[in-house]
Design an enzyme around this catalytic site. Structure first.
Site, PDB file in Angstrom:
ATOM      1  N   SER A  89       0.855  -1.194   0.000  1.00 14.64           N
ATOM      2  CA  SER A  89       0.000   0.000   0.000  1.00 14.64           C
ATOM      3  C   SER A  89       0.887   1.239   0.000  1.00 14.64           C
ATOM      4  CB  SER A  89      -0.860  -0.005   1.266  1.00 14.64           C
ATOM      5  OG  SER A  89      -1.390   1.286   1.514  1.00 14.64           O
ATOM      6  N   TYR A 137      -2.048  -0.643   9.972  1.00 11.60           N
ATOM      7  CA  TYR A 137      -2.146  -1.050   8.558  1.00 11.60           C
ATOM      8  C   TYR A 137      -0.865  -0.699   7.792  1.00 11.60           C
ATOM      9  CZ  TYR A 137      -3.935  -1.153   3.739  1.00 11.60           C
ATOM     10  OH  TYR A 137      -4.128  -1.407   2.398  1.00 11.60           O
TER      11      TYR A 137
HETATM   12  N1  LIG Z   1      -8.338  -0.599  -2.302  1.00 10.85           N
HETATM   13  C1  LIG Z   1      -7.266   0.152  -2.145  1.00 10.85           C
HETATM   14  O1  LIG Z   1      -7.297   1.373  -2.340  1.00 10.85           O
HETATM   15  C2  LIG Z   1      -5.978  -0.482  -1.699  1.00 10.85           C
HETATM   16  C3  LIG Z   1      -4.856   0.345  -1.641  1.00 10.85           C
HETATM   17  C4  LIG Z   1      -3.662  -0.215  -1.245  1.00 10.85           C
HETATM   18  C5  LIG Z   1      -3.573  -1.542  -0.907  1.00 10.85           C
HETATM   19  N2  LIG Z   1      -4.689  -2.332  -0.968  1.00 10.85           N
HETATM   20  C6  LIG Z   1      -4.523  -3.740  -0.590  1.00 10.85           C
HETATM   21  O2  LIG Z   1      -4.994  -4.562  -1.635  1.00 10.85           O
HETATM   22  C7  LIG Z   1      -5.570  -5.754  -1.079  1.00 10.85           C
HETATM   23  C8  LIG Z   1      -6.986  -5.914  -1.589  1.00 10.85           C
HETATM   24  O3  LIG Z   1      -7.748  -4.794  -1.172  1.00 10.85           O
HETATM   25  P1  LIG Z   1      -9.191  -4.505  -1.740  1.00 10.85           P
HETATM   26  O4  LIG Z   1      -9.374  -3.053  -1.723  1.00 10.85           O
HETATM   27  O5  LIG Z   1      -9.400  -5.272  -2.978  1.00 10.85           O
HETATM   28  O6  LIG Z   1     -10.074  -5.117  -0.547  1.00 10.85           O
HETATM   29  P2  LIG Z   1     -11.553  -5.713  -0.491  1.00 10.85           P
HETATM   30  O7  LIG Z   1     -12.337  -5.363  -1.702  1.00 10.85           O
HETATM   31  O8  LIG Z   1     -12.075  -5.325   0.849  1.00 10.85           O
HETATM   32  O9  LIG Z   1     -11.287  -7.293  -0.521  1.00 10.85           O
HETATM   33  C9  LIG Z   1     -10.676  -7.930   0.562  1.00 10.85           C
HETATM   34  C10 LIG Z   1     -10.715  -9.406   0.329  1.00 10.85           C
HETATM   35  O10 LIG Z   1     -10.064 -10.069   1.424  1.00 10.85           O
HETATM   36  C11 LIG Z   1     -10.953 -11.019   1.989  1.00 10.85           C
HETATM   37  N3  LIG Z   1     -10.700 -11.098   3.417  1.00 10.85           N
HETATM   38  C12 LIG Z   1     -10.773 -10.100   4.322  1.00 10.85           C
HETATM   39  N4  LIG Z   1     -10.552 -10.565   5.555  1.00 10.85           N
HETATM   40  C13 LIG Z   1     -10.319 -11.904   5.424  1.00 10.85           C
HETATM   41  C14 LIG Z   1     -10.065 -12.947   6.343  1.00 10.85           C
HETATM   42  N5  LIG Z   1      -9.996 -12.725   7.666  1.00 10.85           N
HETATM   43  N6  LIG Z   1      -9.887 -14.193   5.873  1.00 10.85           N
HETATM   44  C15 LIG Z   1      -9.975 -14.436   4.536  1.00 10.85           C
HETATM   45  N7  LIG Z   1     -10.232 -13.494   3.628  1.00 10.85           N
HETATM   46  C16 LIG Z   1     -10.409 -12.237   4.070  1.00 10.85           C
HETATM   47  C17 LIG Z   1     -12.357 -10.503   1.643  1.00 10.85           C
HETATM   48  O11 LIG Z   1     -13.345 -11.524   1.626  1.00 10.85           O
HETATM   49  P3  LIG Z   1     -14.254 -11.893   2.923  1.00 10.85           P
HETATM   50  O12 LIG Z   1     -14.555 -10.610   3.627  1.00 10.85           O
HETATM   51  O13 LIG Z   1     -15.424 -12.591   2.352  1.00 10.85           O
HETATM   52  O14 LIG Z   1     -13.385 -12.795   3.739  1.00 10.85           O
HETATM   53  C18 LIG Z   1     -12.114  -9.969   0.246  1.00 10.85           C
HETATM   54  O15 LIG Z   1     -12.126 -11.026  -0.692  1.00 10.85           O
HETATM   55  C19 LIG Z   1      -5.500  -5.612   0.433  1.00 10.85           C
HETATM   56  O16 LIG Z   1      -4.360  -6.294   0.916  1.00 10.85           O
HETATM   57  C20 LIG Z   1      -5.332  -4.118   0.620  1.00 10.85           C
HETATM   58  O17 LIG Z   1      -4.664  -3.815   1.824  1.00 10.85           O
HETATM   59  C21 LIG Z   1      -5.896  -1.827  -1.347  1.00 10.85           C
END
Ligand SMILES: NC(=O)c1ccc[n+]([C@@H]2O[C@H](COP(=O)([O-])OP(=O)(O)OC[C@H]3O[C@@H](n4cnc5c(N)ncnc54)[C@H](OP(=O)(O)O)[C@@H]3O)[C@@H](O)[C@H]2O)c1
Length: 256
Positions: free
Chosen positions: A148, A161
């Protein structure tokens, strides 16, 4: 041309485990890897979204299977590795499951710290411990982490985080040291701001969303699809000499 591109980027015959592949960035990456020919194992907690993600890939002609997994405990990570290995030999691990709880620093207690580290850092570490030695024994493997901007610059209450994401980039480098000599690379992707379930509250504030878009050079926030090319590259033979790196896919956010 096709044969040449396939030799570089084709994933036919490979199996990818994508944690968090049912939503947001992970879902985009799972679809991309399947599109490049990989069988994709998608792991997350919620059955409905898991099934939906798998169905979408299958409808597009790809191969995907769901694995219900809860990475909020270390036992959950051990169990996921075992479940995935029962289905197939995993060649590519994408650790996209993540949480961002965002309490103000003074309210950041041990519980929030532990919850964050367990999902964001312990799970990628433990899955790597289970899966990478077998990849190394077979001579091909790819470990892909999601970092991130908050690993590098604090904003929007980076708290635990940001620390977990900085550590994930360190983990990629340690894994690269351990296994690159046997064909297993480890790298991290650094997204900019991508409106997803992870940042639902922030994404609902149009002014802040616009301000974040203005911080990019491309002029917009990220989409799940923006990660397709970088993920296929890092998963494929084309990236054999790229390891221990953190690669920003952020529309220029980090250089603006
Ligand atoms: N979106 C952004 O702007 C952004 C920026 C920088 C980095 N990131 C990183 O990119 C990655 C994906 O982010 P995203 O924005 O795509 O998030 P998201 O849409 O919230 O998706 C998160 C995923 O992780 C799963 N998850 C969460 N807690 C879990 C657990 N305890 N066990 C198993 N699965 C779990 C969720 O499914 P369930 O809830 O059904 O388990 C979901 O499939 C993350 O690592 C995030 O930190 C995102």
């Amino acid at each position: 041309m096709d044969a040449y591109l396939t030799s570089l980027f084709g994933l036919e015959g490979r199996t990818a485990l994508v944690t968090g592949g049912s939503s947001g960035i992970g879902r985009g990456i799972a679809g991309a890897l399947a599109g490049a020919g990989a069988r994709v194992l998608i792991a997350a907690r919620t059955e409905a979204t898991l099934e939906e993600a798998v169905a979408r890939i299958r409808a597009d002609g790809g191969r995907a299977d769901p694995i219900r997994a809860d990475l909020s405990t270390r036992a959950g990570a051990h169990a996921l590795a075992a479940a995935a290995q029962q289905i197939a030999e995993v060649d590519i691990l994408v650790s996209s499951a993540g949480i961002n709880l965002r309490p103000p620093m003074e309210e950041l207690d041990e519980q929030v710290w532990d919850r964050t580290m367990t999902v964001n850092l312990d799970a990628p570490f433990l899955l790597g411990q289970h899966l990478a030695p077998a990849m190394a024994a077979r001579g091909y493997g790819r470990l892909i982490h999601l970092s991130s901007q908050q690993a590098h610059r604090p904003f929007a209450a980076s708290g635990a985080y940001g620390v977990s994401k900085a550590a994930v980039e360190g983990l990629a480098r340690s894994q690269a040291e351990a296994w690159s000599g046997r064909g297993v690379t480890a790298n991290a992707l650094i997204p900019g701001f991508v409106p997803t379930a992870l940042n639902r509250r922030l994404a609902a504030d149009p002014e802040r969303v616009e301000a974040l878009a203005a911080r990019t050079l491309v002029g917009r926030n990220g989409l799940s699809e923006d990660f397709a090319g970088a993920a296929v590259f890092l998963a494929s033979p084309a990236s054999a000499y790229v390891t221990g790196q953190s690669i920003a896919v952020d529309g220029g956010f980090s250089v603006h």
